[in-house]
Scaffold this active site. Structure first.
Site, PDB file in Angstrom:
ATOM      1  N   ASP A  31     -12.448   6.500   3.494  1.00  0.00           N
ATOM      2  CA  ASP A  31     -11.251   6.307   4.321  1.00  0.00           C
ATOM      3  C   ASP A  31     -10.777   4.850   4.310  1.00  0.00           C
ATOM      4  O   ASP A  31      -9.695   4.546   4.804  1.00  0.00           O
ATOM      5  CB  ASP A  31     -11.524   6.778   5.757  1.00  0.00           C
ATOM      6  CG  ASP A  31     -10.240   7.052   6.532  1.00  0.00           C
ATOM      7  OD1 ASP A  31      -9.163   7.096   5.899  1.00  0.00           O
ATOM      8  OD2 ASP A  31     -10.332   7.230   7.763  1.00  0.00           O
ATOM      9  N   ASP A  68       1.352   6.357   5.558  1.00  0.00           N
ATOM     10  CA  ASP A  68       0.402   5.378   5.031  1.00  0.00           C
ATOM     11  C   ASP A  68       0.914   4.657   3.770  1.00  0.00           C
ATOM     12  O   ASP A  68       0.179   3.933   3.122  1.00  0.00           O
ATOM     13  CB  ASP A  68      -0.940   6.091   4.750  1.00  0.00           C
ATOM     14  CG  ASP A  68      -2.126   5.169   4.942  1.00  0.00           C
ATOM     15  OD1 ASP A  68      -1.960   4.103   5.566  1.00  0.00           O
ATOM     16  OD2 ASP A  68      -3.217   5.509   4.448  1.00  0.00           O
ATOM     17  N   GLU A  90      -9.521   3.316   1.920  1.00  0.00           N
ATOM     18  CA  GLU A  90      -8.967   3.450   0.570  1.00  0.00           C
ATOM     19  C   GLU A  90      -7.854   2.448   0.278  1.00  0.00           C
ATOM     20  O   GLU A  90      -7.604   2.114  -0.876  1.00  0.00           O
ATOM     21  CB  GLU A  90      -8.442   4.888   0.372  1.00  0.00           C
ATOM     22  CG  GLU A  90      -7.023   5.167   0.894  1.00  0.00           C
ATOM     23  CD  GLU A  90      -6.868   5.017   2.402  1.00  0.00           C
ATOM     24  OE1 GLU A  90      -7.887   5.072   3.122  1.00  0.00           O
ATOM     25  OE2 GLU A  90      -5.728   4.827   2.874  1.00  0.00           O
ATOM     26  N   ARG A 142      -7.570  -0.804   0.864  1.00  0.00           N
ATOM     27  CA  ARG A 142      -8.048  -2.044   0.246  1.00  0.00           C
ATOM     28  C   ARG A 142      -8.468  -1.805  -1.216  1.00  0.00           C
ATOM     29  O   ARG A 142      -8.373  -2.709  -2.043  1.00  0.00           O
ATOM     30  CB  ARG A 142      -9.203  -2.617   1.086  1.00  0.00           C
ATOM     31  CG  ARG A 142     -10.389  -1.692   1.218  1.00  0.00           C
ATOM     32  CD  ARG A 142     -11.294  -2.057   2.397  1.00  0.00           C
ATOM     33  NE  ARG A 142     -10.679  -1.717   3.696  1.00  0.00           N
ATOM     34  CZ  ARG A 142     -11.247  -1.953   4.873  1.00  0.00           C
ATOM     35  NH1 ARG A 142     -12.418  -2.545   4.943  1.00  0.00           N
ATOM     36  NH2 ARG A 142     -10.637  -1.609   5.994  1.00  0.00           N
ATOM     37  N   LYS A 167       0.840  -1.207   0.000  1.00  0.00           N
ATOM     38  CA  LYS A 167       0.000   0.000   0.000  1.00  0.00           C
ATOM     39  C   LYS A 167       0.872   1.252   0.000  1.00  0.00           C
ATOM     40  O   LYS A 167       1.700   1.444   0.885  1.00  0.00           O
ATOM     41  CB  LYS A 167      -0.917  -0.011   1.229  1.00  0.00           C
ATOM     42  CG  LYS A 167      -1.708   1.292   1.441  1.00  0.00           C
ATOM     43  CD  LYS A 167      -2.676   1.207   2.633  1.00  0.00           C
ATOM     44  CE  LYS A 167      -3.324   2.554   2.945  1.00  0.00           C
ATOM     45  NZ  LYS A 167      -4.233   2.503   4.121  1.00  0.00           N
ATOM     46  N   LYS A 212     -10.887  12.327   8.122  1.00  0.00           N
ATOM     47  CA  LYS A 212     -10.352  11.956   9.442  1.00  0.00           C
ATOM     48  C   LYS A 212     -10.366  13.182  10.355  1.00  0.00           C
ATOM     49  O   LYS A 212     -10.113  14.288   9.896  1.00  0.00           O
ATOM     50  CB  LYS A 212      -8.889  11.506   9.307  1.00  0.00           C
ATOM     51  CG  LYS A 212      -8.695  10.131   8.735  1.00  0.00           C
ATOM     52  CD  LYS A 212      -7.217   9.757   8.745  1.00  0.00           C
ATOM     53  CE  LYS A 212      -6.976   8.437   8.043  1.00  0.00           C
ATOM     54  NZ  LYS A 212      -7.646   7.288   8.657  1.00  0.00           N
TER      55      LYS A 212
END
Ligand code: BES
Ligand code: ZN
Ligand code: MG
Length: 460
Positions: free
Chosen positions: A308, A249, A310, A312, A226, A238
């Site tokens: 949020d 992330d 996102e 996956r 990811k 968020k």
């Protein structure tokens, strides 16, 4: 100034000052004209272990750095006698990880490049041991690659910059790197990846790393990481306190990149394809909306109930791409996927789900060699059910509040087409404000890089 490093066990006072008890991580420095004797406490003989060696050496070099000692010899005879030659890797990892620092943004950054030498019973390392030391150093450098990427703020690590950095690594270490831009991704039907990626003026990039170095095998490990370079949550925004850390992330993509760099540096005989979907998850007038339906590259339609969730989404298209266009035969995906795994396992064990337990066992073993822990969660229909959509084939998040790490895994499972697959959720382990061990510095841990290296190195 010359430096000798002496190790002492607790309760076996060998004639140094009585204040030095040799407790674990206790250090003593005694200077004379051009020599410094450093005493390092190892703790109790019975309690000392191979595992502690890595942390001990990391702590020792940090201490040397504090005292600005730039030349030192480490005598390893005692350790090799007690634990065998395998300690050479631990020592090398400990020293090289212990030296890691991210001070790129400090106006005053002091470079510390010490000259360390190593002996066993006062003889320099034999060729084979020196080679072992060097290989472990290359693994530590892969971990440092991952840490640097994760520590870099999002304004200096956009998807395009990320792709340029990986291209540079590719040239340096002989890894084939291909960058797919948004036009190419559109052609391939990656609407799910693009739904997230087009939320920002900084365009998305799908980075493909090909390290094919074993023509005798048709096994190809697919590593999918990811690469959300910033996660605002999108329209499912968020709260600011949880948004703050979201430059990290992309830690999954960073781990894959670091692992493949190490494999290439060590010329490991194996076949690996890295697929790194990189983009931002932002608010904008081109951003996707809660309630949108997109058609993935796989053909399945997805109702987006939460922008949020996102990670996956981008992983699903990246996995389809890895299976169909790169012909991988196994998949590990690695992602900072859920707050749920942080709540469940905290900051020292990563979560996992799989469709093949034997494959997870290999990952777990690789983790053990790397000093990283993984805990397997169960998946079954009760979790899959959470993602049933009235409107589309599947939705990306359910209304059920708990078990989020498993539900996230179930979403990804829907796209792996029965490939042997392991999903690793590193949301809790990729960053540490308060590291427990000296081989971790504050900030990015580089988690996953060493595990994936070990997994592929054994996977011939
Ligand atoms: N990037 C986050 C997960 C995360 C949380 C990473 C904390 C690092 C630290 C991910 O994209 C996310 O927002 N997940 C949601 C999923 C939910 C909406 C189904 C979460 O866990 O809340
Ligand atoms: Zn995210
Ligand atoms: Mg998110």
């Amino acid at each position: 100034m010359n430096c000798n490093i002496n190790f002492y066990y607790e309760d076996k006072n060998r004639g140094i000052t009585p204040v030095f008890k040799a407790k674990i991580k206790e250090y003593g420095f005694s200077y004379d004209a051009d020599n410094v004797e450093v005493s390092v406490g190892l703790g109790k003989f019975e309690e000392f272990s191979e595992k502690k060696i890595k942390a001990l050496f990391a702590g020792t070099v940090k201490e040397l750095k504090k005292h600005n000692i730039t030349k030192a010899n480490f005598e390893l005879g005692e350790f090799s006698e007690r634990f065998g030659k395998s300690i050479i890797s631990q020592v090398s990892m400990g020293i090289n990880l212990g030296l890691y620092e991210f001070d790129r943004y400090k106006s005053e950054n002091k470079t510390y490049s010490p000259e360390f030498t190593y002996t066993i019973n006062n003889r320099v390392l034999e060729e084979e041991d020196a080679e072992t030391f060097k290989k472990a150093k290359n693994v530590a450098e892969g971990v440092a690659v991952a840490r640097d990427l994760v520590n870099t703020p999002a304004n200096d690590l956009t998807p395009v910059i990320f792709s340029e950095i990986v291209e540079k690594f590719g040239k340096e270490h002989n890894i084939e790197v291909e960058i797919l831009d948004e036009t190419k991704c559109r052609e391939l039907g990656m609407n799910t990846f693009l739904a997230v990626g087009e939320s920002s003026a900084n365009p998305p990039r799908l980075i493909v790393m090909r390290y094919l170095n074993n023509s005798e095998s048709d096994e190809v490990m697919g590593l999918v990481g990811k690469g959300i370079t910033y996660d605002t949550g999108g329209y499912s925004l968020k709260p600011s306190a949880s948004m703050l850390g979201m430059k990290t992330d992309m830690a999954g993509a960073a781990a894959v990149c670091g692992a493949i760099c190490s494999l290439a540096k060590n010329k490991v005989k194996t076949n690996v394809i890295g697929v790194l979907p990189c983009c931002e998850n932002r608010l904008s007038n081109s951003a996707y909306l809660p309630g949108d339906v997109v058609k993935s590259m796989n053909g399945k339609t997805i109702e987006i109930t939460n922008t949020d969730a996102e990670g996956r989404l981008i992983l699903s298209d990246a996995i389809t791409y890895a299976i169909r266009n790169e012909k991988v035969s196994k998949i590990v995906d690695i992602a900072t996927l859920t707050g749920s795994v942080v709540a469940t396992l905290g900051h020292h064990i990563s979560g996992a789900v799989t469709n093949k337990k034997a494959f997870f066992k290999e990952v777990k073993k690789a983790g053990k060699r790397a000093g990283e822990k993984y805990h397997l969660f169960p998946i079954d229909d009760t979790y899959r059910k959470v993602l049933e959509s009235d409107l589309a084939d599947i939705k990306n998040s359910g209304s059920v509040k708990f078990g989020g790490c498993i539900v996230g895994g179930c979403f990804i499972e829907a796209f792996v087409e029965d490939m042997p697959w392991v999903h690793l959720d590193i949301a809790g382990t990729s960053y540490s404000e308060k590291p427990l061990f000296d081989y971790n510095s504050k900030g990015a841990t580089g988690v996953g890089a060493a595990t994936l290296y070990e997994l592929c190195a054994k996977h011939n």
